[in-house]
Write a protein that holds these residues in place. Structure first.
Motif, PDB file in Angstrom:
ATOM      1  N   ASP A   2       0.840  -1.188   0.000  1.00 21.81           N
ATOM      2  CA  ASP A   2       0.000   0.000   0.000  1.00 21.81           C
ATOM      3  C   ASP A   2       0.880   1.246   0.000  1.00 21.81           C
ATOM      4  OD1 ASP A   2      -1.514   2.244   1.512  1.00 21.81           O
ATOM      5  OD2 ASP A   2      -3.076   0.845   0.895  1.00 21.81           O
ATOM      6  N   THR A   3       0.500   2.245  -0.837  1.00 16.05           N
ATOM      7  CA  THR A   3       1.329   3.449  -0.925  1.00 16.05           C
ATOM      8  C   THR A   3       1.415   4.190   0.398  1.00 16.05           C
ATOM      9  OG1 THR A   3      -0.597   4.684  -1.724  1.00 16.05           O
ATOM     10  CG2 THR A   3       0.903   3.784  -3.387  1.00 16.05           C
ATOM     11  N   SER A   4       0.368   4.150   1.199  1.00 11.90           N
ATOM     12  CA  SER A   4       0.430   4.828   2.490  1.00 11.90           C
ATOM     13  C   SER A   4       1.439   4.154   3.414  1.00 11.90           C
ATOM     14  CB  SER A   4      -0.953   4.851   3.153  1.00 11.90           C
ATOM     15  OG  SER A   4      -1.398   3.544   3.463  1.00 11.90           O
ATOM     16  N   THR A   7       4.860   5.229   2.248  1.00 13.08           N
ATOM     17  CA  THR A   7       5.150   6.588   2.705  1.00 13.08           C
ATOM     18  C   THR A   7       5.555   6.598   4.168  1.00 13.08           C
ATOM     19  OG1 THR A   7       3.618   7.548   1.094  1.00 13.08           O
ATOM     20  CG2 THR A   7       4.191   8.904   2.996  1.00 13.08           C
ATOM     21  N   GLN A   8       4.814   5.855   4.990  1.00 11.05           N
ATOM     22  CA  GLN A   8       5.144   5.792   6.398  1.00 11.05           C
ATOM     23  C   GLN A   8       6.503   5.123   6.617  1.00 11.05           C
ATOM     24  OE1 GLN A   8       1.918   4.006   8.578  1.00 11.05           O
ATOM     25  NE2 GLN A   8       0.410   5.427   7.746  1.00 11.05           N
ATOM     26  N   GLY A  64       4.420   9.696   9.008  1.00 10.32           N
ATOM     27  CA  GLY A  64       3.874   8.518   9.683  1.00 10.32           C
ATOM     28  C   GLY A  64       4.016   8.627  11.187  1.00 10.32           C
ATOM     29  N   SER A  86       2.072  -3.944   8.721  1.00 14.30           N
ATOM     30  CA  SER A  86       3.055  -2.881   8.504  1.00 14.30           C
ATOM     31  C   SER A  86       4.341  -3.088   9.283  1.00 14.30           C
ATOM     32  CB  SER A  86       2.449  -1.521   8.887  1.00 14.30           C
ATOM     33  OG  SER A  86       1.339  -1.201   8.078  1.00 14.30           O
TER      34      SER A  86
END
Length: 239
Positions: A2-4, A7-8, A64, A86
Motif C-alpha cells: 500500500d502506498t500509504s 510513505t510511512q 507517519g 506494517s
C-alpha cells in the motif's frame, strides 16, 4: 505494498537515519582522537542522543507515526495499536536508516578513524557494548530500559500535549533513560540503532577497526524487543 505504508516506511527510514547520524555522531565526536569534542563525556552523549531522537521524530512525523525503533513498532502491534501488516516494512526501513546513518558518520569523521588506535572505542561509535559483560544482566538492562521507553511512550498518548511538543517529551524520556539506566550497556533500547550501524561497522573499510562483537549483538536486538512487548502489555493493565 500500500502506498500509504510505503510513505510511512519512508518516514521511518528518514527519521532513523537522522537519529543515528546525530546520535552516533555525538559518540564519534566524544570518542575519536583529535575531534574538538573529544573527552566531553557521558553527559554530552546522553544529551546528544536525546536531541537526536527528538529531531528524528520531528523530521519524520509528518510522514507517519515516527516509531524509529523496531521494539516500539512490535510492542505497539502486540497490543493492537499498530497493524501487523506494517511491521515488516517498518522494521526493514528502520534497519536501512540505521545502516545509512552509520555510513555517513564514518564519512563525516573520515580522517579521525586513522588517528584513533582504540578499536573498542571505534566500535562504540556504531554499536553498544556492556560496561561489565554479564549476558543475563546486560539483557535485563536492555529489556528494562526499553520497557520504560515503550510504557512511557504509551502513557504520552493518554495525556494532553500541546501540539508539536510530543517529540520533545520523547527526547526527554530518552535522555532520562540514558542518564539513569544507560551506564550498564550504553542503552541501545532500539534494535535498529544498534544492528544497522553495527553492520556498517562490519562492512565499511574503517581504519583501525577491530571485531564487530557479534557474540554480544543479539542482546541489543532481543532485549529491547522483549522489553518493548512487556512495557506495552503493562500499559494495557492501566485503568
Amino acid at each position: 505494498m500500500d502506498t500509504s505504508v510505503m510513505t510511512q516506511a519512508l518516514g521511518e527510514l528518514i527519521g532513523t537515519f537522522i537519529l543515528v547520524v546525530l546520535g552516533d555522531g555525538v559518540v564519534a565526536g566524544v570518542s575519536l582522537k583529535r575531534s574538538k569534542a573529544e573527552g566531553a563525556g557521558w553527559i554530552a552523549i546522553t544529551l546528544g542522543w536525546g536531541l537526536a531522537v527528538t529531531l528524528g521524530v520531528y523530521a519524520s512525523a509528518f510522514l507517519g507515526p515516527a516509531h524509529l525503533n523496531p521494539a516500539v513498532t512490535i510492542g505497539f502491534a502486540v497490543i493492537g495499536k499498530f497493524p501487523w501488516s506494517s511491521v515488516l516494512p517498518f522494521v526493514i526501513a528502520q534497519l536501512i536508516g540505521g545502516f545509512l546513518g552509520g555510513v555517513f558518520v564514518w564519512l563525516q569523521y573520515y580522517p579521525h578513524w586513522a588517528a584513533t588506535k582504540d578499536a573498542p572505542a571505534i566500535l562504540g561509535v556504531f554499536a553498544t557494548g556492556p560496561a561489565i559483560r554479564k549476558p543475563w544482566a546486560n539483557f535485563f538492562s536492555e529489556a528494562f530500559g526499553t520497557l520504560i521507553l515503550v510504557f512511557g511512550l504509551l502513557t504520552f498518548t493518554r495525556g494532553q500535549w500541546t501540539d508539536g511538543l510530543n517529540p520533545i517529551g520523547v527526547g526527554i524520556l530518552i535522555t532520562a533513560i540514558g542518564l539513569s539506566l544507560g551506564g550498564t550497556t550504553g542503552y541501545a533500547i532500539n534494535p535498529a540503532r544498534d544492528l544497522g550501524p553495527r553492520l556498517a561497522h562490519a562492512w565499511l573499510p574503517i581504519a583501525n577497526k577491530g571485531t564487530s562483537d557479534w557474540s554480544y549483538s543479539w542482546i541489543p536486538v532481543l532485549g529491547p524487543i522483549v522489553g518493548g512487548i512487556i512495557g506495552a502489555a503493562l500499559f494495557t493493565l492501566l485503568p
